[in-house]
Design a protein around this motif. Structure first.
Motif, PDB file in Angstrom:
ATOM      1  N   MET A 289      -4.283   5.278  -4.949  1.00 49.36           N
ATOM      2  CA  MET A 289      -3.898   4.684  -5.625  1.00 49.36           C
ATOM      3  C   MET A 289      -4.079   4.958  -6.855  1.00 49.36           C
ATOM      4  O   MET A 289      -3.074   3.711  -7.603  1.00 49.36           O
ATOM      5  CB  MET A 289      -6.346   4.468  -5.315  1.00 49.36           C
ATOM      6  CG  MET A 289      -6.095   2.978  -6.219  1.00 49.36           C
ATOM      7  SD  MET A 289      -5.330   1.718  -5.326  1.00 49.36           S
ATOM      8  CE  MET A 289      -5.635   0.382  -6.633  1.00 49.36           C
TER       9      MET A 289
ATOM     10  N   ALA B 144       0.731  -1.233   0.159  1.00 53.23           N
ATOM     11  CA  ALA B 144       0.282  -0.252  -0.045  1.00 53.23           C
ATOM     12  C   ALA B 144       0.617   1.112  -0.268  1.00 53.23           C
ATOM     13  O   ALA B 144       2.321   0.892  -0.271  1.00 53.23           O
ATOM     14  CB  ALA B 144      -0.995   0.261   1.061  1.00 53.23           C
TER      15      ALA B 144
ATOM     16  N   ARG C 215      -1.032   1.847  -8.381  1.00 50.50           N
ATOM     17  CA  ARG C 215      -1.279   1.586  -9.500  1.00 50.50           C
ATOM     18  C   ARG C 215       0.053   1.791 -10.393  1.00 50.50           C
ATOM     19  O   ARG C 215       0.558   1.369 -11.452  1.00 50.50           O
ATOM     20  CB  ARG C 215      -2.843   1.796 -10.163  1.00 50.50           C
ATOM     21  CG  ARG C 215      -4.012   2.002  -9.519  1.00 50.50           C
ATOM     22  CD  ARG C 215      -3.824   0.345  -9.958  1.00 50.50           C
ATOM     23  NE  ARG C 215      -5.019  -0.200  -9.625  1.00 50.50           N
ATOM     24  CZ  ARG C 215      -5.416  -1.593  -9.160  1.00 50.50           C
ATOM     25  NH1 ARG C 215      -4.278  -2.884  -9.684  1.00 50.50           N
ATOM     26  NH2 ARG C 215      -6.578  -1.873  -9.111  1.00 50.50           N
TER      27      ARG C 215
ATOM     28  N   LYS D 146      -7.234  -4.475  -5.009  1.00 49.53           N
ATOM     29  CA  LYS D 146      -6.712  -4.018  -3.946  1.00 49.53           C
ATOM     30  C   LYS D 146      -7.816  -4.719  -3.386  1.00 49.53           C
ATOM     31  O   LYS D 146      -8.997  -4.717  -3.917  1.00 49.53           O
ATOM     32  CB  LYS D 146      -6.938  -2.507  -4.444  1.00 49.53           C
ATOM     33  CG  LYS D 146      -7.086  -1.171  -2.512  1.00 49.53           C
ATOM     34  CD  LYS D 146      -7.483  -0.702  -2.810  1.00 49.53           C
ATOM     35  CE  LYS D 146      -6.804   0.756  -1.258  1.00 49.53           C
ATOM     36  NZ  LYS D 146      -7.446   1.717  -1.273  1.00 49.53           N
TER      37      LYS D 146
ATOM     38  N   TYR E 294      -4.905  -2.877   0.972  1.00 49.74           N
ATOM     39  CA  TYR E 294      -3.546  -3.446   0.321  1.00 49.74           C
ATOM     40  C   TYR E 294      -4.257  -4.299  -0.655  1.00 49.74           C
ATOM     41  O   TYR E 294      -5.020  -4.809  -0.890  1.00 49.74           O
ATOM     42  CB  TYR E 294      -3.608  -4.779   1.610  1.00 49.74           C
ATOM     43  CG  TYR E 294      -2.986  -3.608   3.120  1.00 49.74           C
ATOM     44  CD1 TYR E 294      -1.402  -3.496   2.904  1.00 49.74           C
ATOM     45  CD2 TYR E 294      -3.743  -4.275   3.922  1.00 49.74           C
ATOM     46  CE1 TYR E 294      -1.060  -2.780   4.199  1.00 49.74           C
ATOM     47  CE2 TYR E 294      -3.063  -3.686   4.819  1.00 49.74           C
ATOM     48  CZ  TYR E 294      -1.940  -3.207   5.379  1.00 49.74           C
ATOM     49  OH  TYR E 294      -1.349  -2.516   6.643  1.00 49.74           O
ATOM     50  N   VAL E 295      -2.550  -4.247  -1.424  1.00 46.69           N
ATOM     51  CA  VAL E 295      -2.651  -5.153  -2.672  1.00 46.69           C
ATOM     52  C   VAL E 295      -2.278  -6.335  -2.390  1.00 46.69           C
ATOM     53  O   VAL E 295      -0.640  -6.318  -1.476  1.00 46.69           O
ATOM     54  CB  VAL E 295      -1.840  -4.766  -3.629  1.00 46.69           C
ATOM     55  CG1 VAL E 295      -2.290  -5.622  -4.903  1.00 46.69           C
ATOM     56  CG2 VAL E 295      -3.171  -3.732  -3.867  1.00 46.69           C
TER      57      VAL E 295
END
Length: 459
Positions: A410, A404, A414, A427, A432-433
């Motif tokens: 965002m 993150a 990205r 996400k 979190y990703v």
């Protein structure tokens, strides 16, 4: 006297005659006219006067410097001698563990010698250290005659109070001798004190042969406890690698130490009229800060401690073991606290093993958050300060590596994902990703994957 005056008179007369002769020859040989001669003589005299004044100033300054240097050297030597004698006097008056009236007077006079030279700010620190040292080595009978220890130091790896006080005195002396900029590094000081103190504790003395009987004492004192709670707790902690030391007539308190490599220490002791619980993990503030946030109390680097709560706050000194044996509620209170702290120590230690295996990178900050989470933060404003949080998923043995950014942007996240080839990752609801799921909690496996992702993220 007359001879000296005559000699001085002759010198002045000869000098005057020579000057007159020199002027006469200069005029006779037409080196100067009479007008030029007076001008040149005035310039020469003025030059001599200026040279004499400058020489006198330089000589006086050099003389003053020499005097000041010699004075400072003598004062330094005298200070060093007095400070050494002060330490010797301290040793002499406390080595028999009591302080007579004669010894008090001797120490007071020696203190006055120190006060004669020492900076007043340092005298205060020295007096505090001497007070603690005498309280420890020559306890007051009206105070139960018991030695006390600093709650900011854990029992098994804490400095001996005598050695700790001596280091405080020596540090004040050194600052007075070498300047305010001198400071012992905390880490070096603690390591030195702990090493010496540990060596002293492990060494046998001629009049102390009870060290080999600690285990039997602990076993004898715990056999009488309520088997339904305390013995069960001891057996549980033993299986987890934690050993109990103390809780006997010799040690009115106890400590739990780990034999499996976890450097954490948990202990109960007495300080300033009350018993306390303390937990420590080396000098790791990532361990102690969340404890203070969660439980209150106090902290110092990797050490956290808190007084026992009511109704156990006012247990009299030297009465803990007796009260503990007879009070099942106190046993339950202590047992619950120990279970909590053992759990935290174990969780933090596991995360530390991950952290120790992760490489150190420029512009990356690596720390532990609330014992379970390893945080790796990339100081990159352009991408919103990306960071990874590494944590085990619901005690499943699966470790999540999550990404993150601190700005919660965002678009920037990205950009980071695209740059590292993970633009297809979505996400999660928690923000979190998930970069990867590591199917192992072993430090080598987790750290290897963390190092891999840091190498990909960093520019």
């Amino acid at each position: 006297m007359k001879k000296g005056q005559l000699t001085q008179y002759k010198i002045i007369t000869i000098t005057a005659v020579l000057v007159v002769l020199a002027c006469s020859f200069a005029i006779y040989l037409r080196l100067f006219t009479e007008k030029e001669l007076w001008y040149e003589m005035f310039a020469a005299v003025l030059g001599v006067i200026i040279t004499a004044i400058i020489t006198m100033i330089l000589l006086r300054g050099q003389s003053d410097n020499d005097v000041e240097r010699e004075r400072a050297s003598k004062i330094f030597g005298e200070k060093l001698k007095i400070y050494q004698e002060y330490l010797c006097t301290l040793c002499d008056v406390i080595k028999d563990r009591k302080l007579t009236d004669e010894e008090k007077i001797r120490l007071e006079f020696q203190t006055s010698y120190v006060a004669m030279h020492c900076n007043p700010a340092y005298i205060v620190k020295i007096s505090e250290a001497v007070r603690d040292l005498i309280k420890y080595c020559c306890p007051d009978e009206s105070d139960g005659g018991q030695k006390r220890i600093n709650p900011n130091l854990s029992m098994s790896d804490s400095p001996d109070p005598l050695l700790n006080s001596l280091f405080c005195i020596v540090e004040a002396f050194r600052k007075d001798l070498y300047g305010d900029n001198f400071n012992f590094k905390y880490e070096d000081t603690m390591a030195t004190l702990v090493n010496f103190s540990s060596a002293y504790r492990n060494a046998k003395s001629d009049d102390d042969n009870e060290g080999d009987e600690i285990a039997q004492q602990v076993e004898a004192t715990t056999q009488n406890y309520d088997a339904d709670q305390w013995d069960d707790a001891l057996q549980k902690w033993e299986k987890q690698g934690w050993n109990l030391e103390g809780l006997s007539d010799r040690y009115d308190g106890f400590r739990l130490v780990n034999r499996t490599g976890n450097p954490g220490i948990i202990n109960v002791g007495f300080w300033h009229g009350h018993y306390y619980i303390q937990a420590s993990y080396r000098n790791d503030s990532d361990f102690s800060k969340p404890l203070k946030w969660e439980k209150g109390g106090r902290r110092n680097y990797g050490q956290w401690w808190q007084y026992l709560a009511e109704p156990y706050y006012d247990i009299p000194e030297r009465q803990f073991v007796e009260t503990f044996k007879s009070n099942k509620n106190l046993q339950q209170y202590i047992t619950d606290y120990m279970n909590l702290l053992i759990d935290i120590e174990s969780r933090h230690h596991r995360t530390v093993t991950w952290k120790d295996k992760v490489k150190r990178y420029e512009n990356w900050k690596i720390f532990i958050w609330y014992w379970d989470m390893l945080a790796c933060e990339y100081e990159n404003e352009e991408e919103g300060i990306p960071y990874m949080d590494i944590i085990e998923k619901d005690k499943s043995g699966i470790v999540l590596i999550q990404l993150a950014n601190r700005q919660n942007d965002m678009a920037k996240l990205r950009n980071t994902l695209k740059r590292i080839g993970c633009e297809n990752k979505e996400k999660q609801e928690n923000g979190y990703v998930i970069l990867e799921e590591v199917h192992s909690v072993m430090a080598e496996d987790v750290a290897a994957r963390v190092n891999y992702w840091i190498d990909k993220i960093r520019l």
